[in-house]
Design a protein around this motif. Sequence first.
Motif, PDB file in Angstrom:
ATOM      1  N   GLN A 110     -23.634   9.231 -46.120  1.00  0.00           N
ATOM      2  CA  GLN A 110     -23.393  10.221 -44.876  1.00  0.00           C
ATOM      3  C   GLN A 110     -23.760  12.227 -45.221  1.00  0.00           C
ATOM      4  OE1 GLN A 110     -24.170   9.219 -41.840  1.00  0.00           O
ATOM      5  NE2 GLN A 110     -23.624   6.866 -43.394  1.00  0.00           N
ATOM      6  N   TYR A 111     -23.128  12.202 -47.394  1.00  0.00           N
ATOM      7  CA  TYR A 111     -23.691  13.483 -47.134  1.00  0.00           C
ATOM      8  C   TYR A 111     -24.363  13.634 -47.410  1.00  0.00           C
ATOM      9  CZ  TYR A 111     -22.904  17.292 -50.240  1.00  0.00           C
ATOM     10  OH  TYR A 111     -22.912  18.969 -51.295  1.00  0.00           O
ATOM     11  N   THR A 125     -15.039  10.380 -53.873  1.00  0.00           N
ATOM     12  CA  THR A 125     -14.801   9.340 -52.449  1.00  0.00           C
ATOM     13  C   THR A 125     -15.090   8.044 -52.801  1.00  0.00           C
ATOM     14  OG1 THR A 125     -17.164   9.266 -52.566  1.00  0.00           O
ATOM     15  CG2 THR A 125     -15.592  11.163 -50.785  1.00  0.00           C
ATOM     16  N   SER A 133     -20.805   5.777 -52.009  1.00  0.00           N
ATOM     17  CA  SER A 133     -19.387   5.599 -50.732  1.00  0.00           C
ATOM     18  C   SER A 133     -19.635   5.858 -49.171  1.00  0.00           C
ATOM     19  CB  SER A 133     -18.196   6.126 -50.828  1.00  0.00           C
ATOM     20  OG  SER A 133     -18.747   7.443 -50.298  1.00  0.00           O
ATOM     21  N   TRP A 134     -19.457   5.193 -48.243  1.00  0.00           N
ATOM     22  CA  TRP A 134     -20.290   5.691 -46.772  1.00  0.00           C
ATOM     23  C   TRP A 134     -20.440   7.632 -46.927  1.00  0.00           C
ATOM     24  CZ3 TRP A 134     -22.985   3.933 -44.123  1.00  0.00           C
ATOM     25  CH2 TRP A 134     -23.278   4.920 -42.149  1.00  0.00           C
ATOM     26  N   GLU A 135     -18.557   7.720 -47.088  1.00  0.00           N
ATOM     27  CA  GLU A 135     -18.581   9.555 -47.148  1.00  0.00           C
ATOM     28  C   GLU A 135     -20.317   9.577 -47.693  1.00  0.00           C
ATOM     29  OE1 GLU A 135     -14.718   7.798 -46.391  1.00  0.00           O
ATOM     30  OE2 GLU A 135     -15.586   7.418 -47.784  1.00  0.00           O
ATOM     31  N   GLU A 136     -20.017   9.721 -48.960  1.00  0.00           N
ATOM     32  CA  GLU A 136     -21.464  10.156 -49.554  1.00  0.00           C
ATOM     33  C   GLU A 136     -22.558   9.917 -48.822  1.00  0.00           C
ATOM     34  OE1 GLU A 136     -23.391   8.769 -54.340  1.00  0.00           O
ATOM     35  OE2 GLU A 136     -21.165   8.427 -53.523  1.00  0.00           O
ATOM     36  N   VAL A 150     -18.985  14.578 -54.398  1.00  0.00           N
ATOM     37  CA  VAL A 150     -18.200  13.980 -53.765  1.00  0.00           C
ATOM     38  C   VAL A 150     -18.710  12.329 -54.015  1.00  0.00           C
ATOM     39  CG1 VAL A 150     -18.744  13.363 -51.246  1.00  0.00           C
ATOM     40  CG2 VAL A 150     -19.409  15.231 -52.494  1.00  0.00           C
ATOM     41  N   TYR A 159     -11.468  16.194 -50.670  1.00  0.00           N
ATOM     42  CA  TYR A 159     -11.424  15.204 -50.912  1.00  0.00           C
ATOM     43  C   TYR A 159     -10.781  14.854 -51.879  1.00  0.00           C
ATOM     44  CZ  TYR A 159     -15.414  13.975 -48.428  1.00  0.00           C
ATOM     45  OH  TYR A 159     -16.805  13.871 -48.013  1.00  0.00           O
ATOM     46  N   ARG A 191     -27.130  14.474 -44.946  1.00  0.00           N
ATOM     47  CA  ARG A 191     -27.159  15.743 -44.254  1.00  0.00           C
ATOM     48  C   ARG A 191     -28.091  16.837 -45.529  1.00  0.00           C
ATOM     49  NH1 ARG A 191     -21.585  14.904 -43.803  1.00  0.00           N
ATOM     50  NH2 ARG A 191     -21.239  15.649 -45.002  1.00  0.00           N
TER      51      ARG A 191
END
Length: 641
Positions: free
Chosen positions: A326-327, A351, A321-324, A347, A557, A330
């Motif tokens: 970005q995680y 997500t 996913s997009w959230e994953e 994650v 989440y 980071r």
Amino acid sequence: MVKTLDLITIGRSSVDLYGAQIGGRLEDMSSFNKYIGGSPTNIAAGAARLGLKSAVITRVGDEHMGRFIREQLVREGVDIRGVQTDKERLTALVILGIRDQQQFPLIFYRENCADMALSEDDIDPAFIAEANCVCATGTHLSHPRTEAAVLKALRLARDSGAKTALDIDYRPNLWGVAGHGDGESRFVESAKVTQKLQSTLNLFDLIVGTEEEFHITGGSTDTLEALRAVRAVSNATLVCKRGPMGAVVFPGAIPDSLDDGESGEGFPIEVFNVLGAGDGFMAGLFRGWLRGEDWPTTLKYANACGAFAVSRHGCTPAYPSWEELQYFFRTGIRNKALRKDDALEQVHWATNRKGDWSTMRVFAFDHRMQLEAIAKDVGVDDKKIGSFKELCLKAAHQVAGGKSGYGILCDGRLGRDALYQAAGSGLWIGRPAEWPGSRPLTLEPDLGPDCGGLNEWPAEHVVKVLCFYHPDDEEAMRAEQEETVSRLFAAARRNRLEFLLEVIPSKVAPIDDETTARIIDRFYEIGVYPDWWKLEPLKSEEAWRQATDAVKRHDPYVRGIVVLGLEAPQSELEESFRLAAGFDLVKGFAVGRTIFAEAARNWLAGKVSDEEAVADMAARYDALCQIWDKARAAHVKGEAA
């Protein structure tokens, strides 16, 4: 026309049956996981996970596998208006496996399959005009009928000002230049294929392929020479994938070295499964390219998505996913076997869950011990309990009326028939795993000592376990219960089933405002991340605040919390709902005996008819739904004020 879609892909759509056993021959694999497949379908799903509005144009059969693809695409957020149902042909199947890091046996079952019947009539000009980009894949240039459909879509796209892209996606087997047993083959020389591909290259703004795919497209096994041959007939930006070396982009003339192309950050990870990696790469590439990112950023997205794909089982299920994503950017690579990074996998799981369950009105009739006691008390056989649970299901359906936000808790031992009838109905379905009333916690015998019985549960079932747990339990009791919950949680994840953890500390010892929060902290500490928590009605706002803060602190989440009833009268539940509804993390309730207890006793005793029992339970269930909705609406109104 307003462009409502970022991307339309065209071509193959299949069901992938992935061997579950790793490291052996396909001949020796004994079970398979079922996923959607086919490059265009994978790309569309991967792009949707990254936040793009994607669609696919393809055909599927008028049968179970075709419906599976449609339903799964909807879950992934892919527009399916371009998915045609072919009533004469079957959906394509692919059987594949993972033998080692180099061998991935693969068999295509595509004889006269549905997606190869795609025709010009399936291409709607108005639909194409909605897209910012149309992506074709190579296989559908291999047959005159599908080629005509692709060419029509490309010309319409260009006329509407959309970008066009080609994923070369060369499968010699699907071009008829390799045998059925060579599905794994990625390169066989063929002048005929080269000529066919080159005849279309002028229609594309972007062309993407591996070095071998550019070899077939350019007609040379020298990569630079092949790229120059492509450049001679196309002004497209060329993206050459180089496996673990990442990818390079050539917007213009081809230089003297591949290393002179534009590149982006790579991610050196352990290779587990290369199948579907290119489709994941394409999804990441489209996220950057269609959003106007520069090439280093775009390739960073693409390389990362490809890295996720090669580290996990399956194609679409592996994509982030997009959230994953970005995680991951980071945290970086903490374990080169990404699938073994527990935090990253959490994650990924959380997500990419599907379905909107922001409201939960659940009729819980999974009770076994309590209904057995009623049956014994009124002198009837336990077998009647199953029939009563079918009446509970009818009451649930009557109240839900086909709307979302409703569910049931039902067991598979006494309530088997009701559980089976609920399949595919749109209800949220939770299914208990615990032996009723057990402390220390033990599980239903059918699950087996290793919880292997979960592999028989449908994917829509949520594993629910009730644990009578208190943070001040003696160490031996606490350790035994934690081990059982941890084992069940691990098995649920292994079987891709959501997990609901119910805790009732008040039945064990006195509680205060901190008790439930301490329990929540402890289970996260030992690595149990429930999708759902089911909590008893807490008596104060402070208790709810501490509990919800504990959940959010560990898992941003989480699906949410539902409140149980403990056979409280409706008036008491009304007050507990009012308190709980003040916290957004609480999504609703899961109540049972308050709804069914009186009807169960009267029906099992033969005092009321089926219709009367259903009407009584439906009225009580509906009343609780209205109480919850009113309480939540008051909270929302208060926040708005």
